[in-house]
Design a protein around this motif. Structure first.
Motif, short mmCIF file in Angstrom:
data_model
loop_
_atom_site.label_atom_id
_atom_site.label_comp_id
_atom_site.label_asym_id
_atom_site.label_seq_id
_atom_site.Cartn_x
_atom_site.Cartn_y
_atom_site.Cartn_z
N GLU A 1 1.05 -1.63 0.06
CA GLU A 1 0.03 0.13 0.21
C GLU A 1 0.83 1.22 0.27
O GLU A 1 0.61 2.37 -0.26
CB GLU A 1 -0.90 0.40 1.31
CG GLU A 1 -2.05 1.23 1.60
CD GLU A 1 -2.67 0.85 2.24
OE1 GLU A 1 -4.29 1.74 2.26
OE2 GLU A 1 -2.53 0.09 3.28
N ILE A 2 2.32 1.29 0.65
CA ILE A 2 2.89 2.29 0.62
C ILE A 2 3.90 2.60 -0.26
O ILE A 2 3.30 3.63 -1.31
CB ILE A 2 4.61 2.47 1.11
CG1 ILE A 2 3.14 2.04 2.73
CG2 ILE A 2 5.41 2.91 1.57
CD1 ILE A 2 5.00 1.76 4.50
N ALA A 3 3.64 1.59 -1.35
CA ALA A 3 4.45 2.01 -2.92
C ALA A 3 3.73 2.18 -3.97
O ALA A 3 3.48 2.94 -4.24
CB ALA A 3 4.36 0.50 -3.70
N TYR A 4 2.01 2.17 -3.63
CA TYR A 4 1.35 2.25 -4.17
C TYR A 4 0.53 3.85 -3.68
O TYR A 4 0.55 4.02 -4.98
CB TYR A 4 -0.36 1.56 -3.83
CG TYR A 4 -1.29 1.73 -4.45
CD1 TYR A 4 -2.06 1.93 -6.10
CD2 TYR A 4 -2.11 2.59 -3.54
CE1 TYR A 4 -2.89 1.74 -6.23
CE2 TYR A 4 -3.59 3.24 -4.16
CZ TYR A 4 -3.74 2.62 -5.25
OH TYR A 4 -5.19 3.11 -6.55
N LEU A 5 0.65 3.92 -2.73
CA LEU A 5 0.36 5.45 -2.91
C LEU A 5 1.67 6.53 -3.09
O LEU A 5 0.69 7.34 -3.78
CB LEU A 5 -0.37 5.73 -1.18
CG LEU A 5 -1.28 4.58 -0.73
CD1 LEU A 5 -1.65 4.68 1.06
CD2 LEU A 5 -2.53 5.49 -1.10
N GLY A 6 2.51 6.12 -2.85
CA GLY A 6 3.35 6.40 -3.54
C GLY A 6 3.44 7.10 -4.71
O GLY A 6 3.87 8.19 -5.32
N MET A 7 3.38 6.15 -5.22
CA MET A 7 2.89 6.02 -7.28
C MET A 7 1.48 6.95 -7.47
O MET A 7 2.06 7.41 -8.67
CB MET A 7 2.90 4.56 -7.87
CG MET A 7 3.07 3.94 -9.02
SD MET A 7 2.05 3.16 -9.55
CE MET A 7 0.50 3.57 -9.07
N VAL A 8 0.90 6.30 -7.07
CA VAL A 8 -0.29 7.56 -7.47
C VAL A 8 0.02 9.30 -7.69
O VAL A 8 -0.38 9.78 -7.86
CB VAL A 8 -1.74 7.06 -6.34
CG1 VAL A 8 -2.01 8.04 -6.83
CG2 VAL A 8 -2.17 5.61 -7.40
N LEU A 9 0.84 9.46 -5.89
CA LEU A 9 1.06 10.67 -5.45
C LEU A 9 1.97 11.07 -6.77
O LEU A 9 1.81 12.60 -7.13
CB LEU A 9 1.47 10.66 -4.40
CG LEU A 9 0.76 10.82 -2.62
CD1 LEU A 9 0.87 10.66 -1.68
CD2 LEU A 9 -0.32 11.69 -3.25
N THR B 1 -10.96 18.60 -6.46
CA THR B 1 -11.58 17.21 -6.08
C THR B 1 -10.32 15.97 -5.96
O THR B 1 -10.42 15.30 -5.13
CB THR B 1 -13.20 17.00 -6.05
OG1 THR B 1 -13.20 16.45 -6.89
CG2 THR B 1 -13.68 17.55 -5.99
N ASP B 2 -10.34 15.95 -7.16
CA ASP B 2 -8.66 15.27 -7.61
C ASP B 2 -7.89 15.58 -6.24
O ASP B 2 -6.94 14.47 -5.80
CB ASP B 2 -8.58 14.75 -8.37
CG ASP B 2 -9.77 14.41 -9.81
OD1 ASP B 2 -10.97 13.27 -9.05
OD2 ASP B 2 -10.02 13.94 -10.74
N LEU B 3 -7.40 16.67 -6.55
CA LEU B 3 -6.24 17.05 -5.52
C LEU B 3 -6.68 17.30 -3.90
O LEU B 3 -5.33 16.52 -3.86
CB LEU B 3 -6.31 18.83 -6.08
CG LEU B 3 -5.35 18.64 -7.49
CD1 LEU B 3 -5.54 20.45 -8.27
CD2 LEU B 3 -3.83 18.15 -7.72
N LEU B 4 -8.14 17.11 -3.71
CA LEU B 4 -8.15 16.66 -2.66
C LEU B 4 -8.21 15.70 -2.30
O LEU B 4 -7.20 15.59 -0.90
CB LEU B 4 -9.38 17.06 -2.03
CG LEU B 4 -9.78 18.90 -2.44
CD1 LEU B 4 -11.42 19.08 -1.66
CD2 LEU B 4 -8.47 20.03 -1.45
N ILE B 5 -8.00 14.24 -2.68
CA ILE B 5 -8.22 13.37 -2.15
C ILE B 5 -6.92 13.15 -2.22
O ILE B 5 -6.30 11.93 -1.76
CB ILE B 5 -9.35 12.05 -3.49
CG1 ILE B 5 -10.65 12.49 -3.71
CG2 ILE B 5 -8.23 10.38 -3.28
CD1 ILE B 5 -11.18 11.41 -4.14
N LEU B 6 -6.27 13.87 -3.48
CA LEU B 6 -4.54 12.94 -3.01
C LEU B 6 -3.61 13.13 -1.92
O LEU B 6 -3.03 12.90 -1.73
CB LEU B 6 -3.82 13.51 -4.64
CG LEU B 6 -4.60 12.74 -5.92
CD1 LEU B 6 -3.85 14.21 -7.75
CD2 LEU B 6 -2.95 11.66 -5.88
N THR B 7 -4.08 14.93 -1.34
CA THR B 7 -4.06 15.19 -0.18
C THR B 7 -4.40 14.22 1.27
O THR B 7 -3.44 13.80 1.21
CB THR B 7 -4.11 16.34 -0.09
OG1 THR B 7 -3.72 17.49 -1.39
CG2 THR B 7 -3.68 17.64 1.14
#
Length: 395
Positions: free
Chosen positions: A23-31, A71-77
């Motif tokens: 999950e850490i790798a996944y979130l890092g890639m998405v960000l 809203t997408d930027l808020l979800i990324l935050t």
């Protein structure tokens, strides 16, 4: 707010699981990919908004795309906060930050769902009022009302999170941010806002709150989307079944060189509300209909023109593309459909899992092992949306 040692849930601090590293790798890639993509698209949409300032239909849709992009930027935050939480594996922000983060995370999800619903409602409005003028006025547009209402509703719906979450020390020097029901089930800890006997802290209220949340954030908007597009499909099919929508009207018009009236063919597009003259289009206030042309006027016009019929139907009537097909082929319509479909596909698994808890407890327990995967699908949509409404041109 820290508890003393008598309130410790588990004397041994939890350790990382393999799924946590994934999950850490996944979130890092998405960000890493999502933040630059959405910032670029936001700048592009702002320029596009200025370019289509006088076109109400296009500017309204662009404004909604800007709101969806935000809203997408808020979800990324929110995802960044979750990534930091996973890396530290404990809550390090304090009690107020815990409450604010949980409120903000829910606000980002509510606002995203609400804006997608607004996009569908805007499509419906433009289909129903397709024959009216689409130029800006000094009045506040319907799109702005929808957008402002969406943000306000998102704030109101997410506000309870501030009161329903708090920090708790699960073992010495290991603090987490959790909801009041989990804390009450595992530990005796005084709540700042609710007394021990409060109905809010009961399992009944927890179930009511979760069901209402699921309805407001996903299932309610989904019902609106289904009804909206059912009405849109019905309207477009009705347009296609109407009598021929284009007719030619021969009317006398004076020229600058000659005061005598001359016959000028003006093609009236009944469905789009446009006048076509010599291959160019200009907008008109009202759309003409064949039944609105009195027979007496036609007879008088016939006499003036030597007995010839002044109203004829062009050959384009039989070959003209119906309005519903043009609507279906338009990029705005396709983009809207793709945004809504993507929202449904990526949000459905997690929200279906949440509802399964109250339908089939056994199935819920089996599927809950993959709850984080389902929830993270909602974050992946921030990578897909820019390609749906940003990295392309045309209308």
């Amino acid at each position: 707010m820290e508890a003393d040692n008598s309130t410790v849930i588990n004397p041994v601090a939890p350790t990382y699981l393999i799924s946590d590293y994934i999950e850490i790798a996944y979130l890092g890639m998405v960000l890493m990919l999502g933040v630059p993509a959405n910032v670029v698209i936001l700048k592009k949409l702002i320029k596009e908004m200025k370019a289509c300032n006088r076109d109400m239909v296009k500017s309204g849709f662009v404004m909604l795309k800007i709101n969806l992009n935000i809203t997408d930027l808020l979800i990324l935050t929110y995802s960044l906060g979750k990534l930091i939480w996973l890396i530290t594996y404990r809550w390090i922000g304090g009690d107020i930050a815990c409450r604010m983060y949980q409120m903000f995370s829910m606000f980002s999800l509510y606002s995203s769902s609400n804006i997608v619903m607004c996009i569908a409602l805007d499509r419906l409005r433009n289909v129903i009022y397709a024959n009216q003028i689409h130029t800006k006025t000094s009045k506040i547009s319907t799109v702005k009302v929808l957008a402002y209402g969406s943000w306000l509703a998102a704030f109101v719906c997410s506000l309870p999170q501030f009161f329903l979450f708090q920090t708790v020390e699960v073992n010495p020097n290991f603090i987490q941010c959790s909801d009041v029901w989990q804390i009450r089930r595992h530990i005796k800890k005084e709540n700042e806002y609710f007394p021990e006997e409060s109905f809010v802290l009961t399992e009944t209220f927890e179930n009511i709150y979760n069901i209402v949340h699921l309805f407001l954030v996903f299932w309610g908007p989904l019902i609106v989307l289904i009804v909206t597009y059912a009405v849109i499909a019905t309207k477009l099919m009705k347009y296609s079944l109407r009598a021929p929508g284009t007719q030619s009207v021969r009317r006398p018009m004076p020229t600058a060189a000659d005061d005598s009236p001359k016959d000028v063919i003006v093609h009236v597009n009944l469905e789009d509300g446009l006048l076509k003259k010599d291959g160019s289009f200009r907008k008109v206030v009202k759309c003409c209909k064949e039944e609105l042309i009195p027979k007496q006027h036609r007879k008088k016009s016939n006499r003036k023109n030597g007995g010839k019929d002044s109203t004829t139907t062009t050959s384009s009537t039989s070959t003209r593309v119906p309005t519903w097909r043009k609507q279906m082929r338009s990029r705005v319509f396709r983009t809207t459909m793709l945004v809504i479909l993507t929202h449904f596909l990526f949000w459905f698994p997690y929200n279906a899992l949440g509802l399964m808890k109250y339908i089939n407890q056994g199935m819920f327990e089996v599927l809950s092992a993959n709850a984080n995967i389902f929830k993270d699908l909602q974050i992946l949509i921030t990578l897909i949306n820019p390609f749906l409404y940003g990295f392309s041109t045309g209308n």
